[in-house]
Write a protein that holds these residues in place. Structure first.
Motif, mmCIF file in Angstrom:
data_model
loop_
_atom_site.group_PDB
_atom_site.id
_atom_site.type_symbol
_atom_site.label_atom_id
_atom_site.label_comp_id
_atom_site.label_asym_id
_atom_site.label_seq_id
_atom_site.Cartn_x
_atom_site.Cartn_y
_atom_site.Cartn_z
ATOM 1 N N PRO A 1 0.828 -1.208 0.000
ATOM 2 C CA PRO A 1 0.000 0.000 0.000
ATOM 3 C C PRO A 1 0.868 1.265 0.000
ATOM 4 O O PRO A 1 1.989 1.270 0.518
ATOM 5 N N LEU A 2 0.342 2.331 -0.570
ATOM 6 C CA LEU A 2 1.058 3.597 -0.705
ATOM 7 C C LEU A 2 1.627 4.077 0.626
ATOM 8 O O LEU A 2 2.807 4.429 0.723
ATOM 9 N N PHE A 3 0.821 4.100 1.679
ATOM 10 C CA PHE A 3 1.301 4.617 2.963
ATOM 11 C C PHE A 3 2.320 3.679 3.602
ATOM 12 O O PHE A 3 3.194 4.135 4.324
ATOM 13 N N GLU A 4 2.251 2.397 3.323
ATOM 14 C CA GLU A 4 3.287 1.484 3.796
ATOM 15 C C GLU A 4 4.603 1.777 3.082
ATOM 16 O O GLU A 4 5.675 1.741 3.692
ATOM 17 N N GLN A 5 4.536 2.094 1.798
ATOM 18 C CA GLN A 5 5.749 2.460 1.058
ATOM 19 C C GLN A 5 6.394 3.714 1.652
ATOM 20 O O GLN A 5 7.610 3.797 1.777
ATOM 21 N N SER B 1 -4.837 0.557 3.553
ATOM 22 C CA SER B 1 -4.549 -0.726 2.893
ATOM 23 C C SER B 1 -5.633 -1.109 1.899
ATOM 24 O O SER B 1 -5.749 -2.277 1.521
ATOM 25 N N VAL B 2 -6.438 -0.138 1.504
ATOM 26 C CA VAL B 2 -7.524 -0.400 0.538
ATOM 27 C C VAL B 2 -6.912 -0.948 -0.747
ATOM 28 O O VAL B 2 -5.907 -0.453 -1.247
ATOM 29 N N ARG B 3 -7.510 -1.990 -1.264
ATOM 30 C CA ARG B 3 -7.122 -2.553 -2.561
ATOM 31 C C ARG B 3 -8.272 -2.296 -3.521
ATOM 32 O O ARG B 3 -9.410 -2.626 -3.228
ATOM 33 N N ALA C 1 -2.074 1.320 -9.899
ATOM 34 C CA ALA C 1 -0.619 1.138 -9.913
ATOM 35 C C ALA C 1 0.150 2.451 -9.739
ATOM 36 O O ALA C 1 1.317 2.448 -9.362
ATOM 37 N N ASN C 2 -0.502 3.596 -9.985
ATOM 38 C CA ASN C 2 0.175 4.894 -9.896
ATOM 39 C C ASN C 2 -0.063 5.634 -8.590
ATOM 40 O O ASN C 2 0.448 6.730 -8.407
ATOM 41 N N GLY C 3 -0.868 5.081 -7.703
ATOM 42 C CA GLY C 3 -1.140 5.739 -6.427
ATOM 43 C C GLY C 3 -2.596 5.613 -6.036
ATOM 44 O O GLY C 3 -3.229 4.591 -6.277
ATOM 45 N N GLU C 4 -3.117 6.665 -5.428
ATOM 46 C CA GLU C 4 -4.479 6.648 -4.921
ATOM 47 C C GLU C 4 -5.214 7.927 -5.308
ATOM 48 O O GLU C 4 -4.639 9.010 -5.324
ATOM 49 N N LEU D 1 -14.298 8.690 10.294
ATOM 50 C CA LEU D 1 -14.785 7.813 9.220
ATOM 51 C C LEU D 1 -14.757 6.366 9.694
ATOM 52 O O LEU D 1 -13.896 5.981 10.498
ATOM 53 N N LEU D 2 -15.658 5.571 9.152
ATOM 54 C CA LEU D 2 -15.657 4.111 9.276
ATOM 55 C C LEU D 2 -15.916 3.533 7.894
ATOM 56 O O LEU D 2 -16.573 4.171 7.060
ATOM 57 N N PRO D 3 -15.420 2.312 7.637
ATOM 58 C CA PRO D 3 -15.704 1.709 6.327
ATOM 59 C C PRO D 3 -17.214 1.518 6.163
ATOM 60 O O PRO D 3 -17.899 1.143 7.113
ATOM 61 N N ASP D 4 -17.731 1.814 4.968
ATOM 62 C CA ASP D 4 -19.160 1.615 4.728
ATOM 63 C C ASP D 4 -19.528 0.170 5.032
ATOM 64 O O ASP D 4 -18.788 -0.765 4.695
#
Length: 178
Positions: free
Chosen positions: A4-8, A26-28, A72-75, A172-175
Motif C-alpha cells: 500500500p502507498l502509505f506502507e511504502q 490498505s484499501v485494494r 498502480a500509480n497511487g491513490e 470515518l468508518l468503512p461503509d
C-alpha cells in the motif's frame, strides 16, 4: 501485488499504526468510508480565492464520505463534505507523499508518532510548476489517528497574512461497518 502507498512511505512505521489507520491505508481497488465532519474556513478576503484554487469545501457541519480508488500509480481520494466535493491524487516519490489538490501540488513528509500519522508540508507548487515559499506552509498541520475504534482526521491550515485558511476534522468508518 505492491505494498500500500502509505506502507511504502512510512516503512516499518506502518506496522505500528492502530488497526483502523492500517485498514484505511490498505484499501485494494476501491472502498468507501463515511462519517461526520466539521469544516471551518478563515475569514480573510484572500481565503476564498485560495480555497477555490485548492477546491476546499465551505464552512459546514456535514456527513463526510471518502471513496478511495487505488491503482498502480497511487491513490485517488474522492471526498464529499455534504454537497461539496474535494478530490486529490496521491503518490509516492523518494519516500515522501505527493498530493495534487486542485491547482496545488504538495510534497509531505510523514511521521508515525504515538500511533498517529503526522503530515508536514515540505514543498508546494501552484499549478504543478510554480514553487511557493516553504515558510508559507509551516502552519499546515495534518493528523490521522484512531480513536474510539474510528479513523479520525484533522487538517488545519494557516498562512502568513491571511491566518486560518481552513480547518476540517471528523471521523470515518468503512461503509457497512456501522
Amino acid at each position: 501485488m505492491t505494498r500500500p502507498l502509505f506502507e511504502q512511505v512510512l516503512g516499518a512505521g506502518f506496522g505500528q499504526l492502530p488497526p483502523q489507520l492500517r485498514a484505511l491505508h490498505s484499501v485494494r481497488g476501491r472502498q468507501r468510508w463515511s462519517g461526520q465532519g466539521e469544516v471551518l474556513r478563515g475569514t480573510h478576503w484572500l481565503v476564498a480565492p485560495c480555497a477555490w484554487l485548492a477546491r476546499l469545501p465551505p464552512t459546514s457541519s456535514v456527513p463526510v464520505s471518502v471513496e478511495f480508488v487505488v491503482d498502480a500509480n497511487g491513490e485517488q481520494w474522492n471526498r464529499q463534505f455534504g454537497p461539496a466535493r474535494m478530490a486529490s491524487r496521491l503518490w509516492q516519490r523518494n519516500g515522501q507523499l505527493m498530493e495534487r489538490l486542485g491547482a496545488m501540488r504538495f510534497c509531505f513528509a510523514l511521521d508515525v508518532v504515538e500511533g498517529q500519522i503526522l503530515w508536514r508540508a515540505q514543498r508546494v507548487w501552484a499549478f504543478g510548476i510554480v514553487p511557493l515559499p516553504a515558510r508559507w506552509f509551516a502552519q499546515v498541520h495534518c493528523r490521522e489517528r484512531e480513536r474510539n475504534g474510528r479513523y479520525e482526521f484533522l487538517v488545519d491550515v494557516a498562512m502568513p497574512v491571511i491566518g486560518r485558511l481552513i480547518r476540517y476534522e471528523g471521523w470515518l468508518l468503512p461503509d457497512g461497518s456501522r
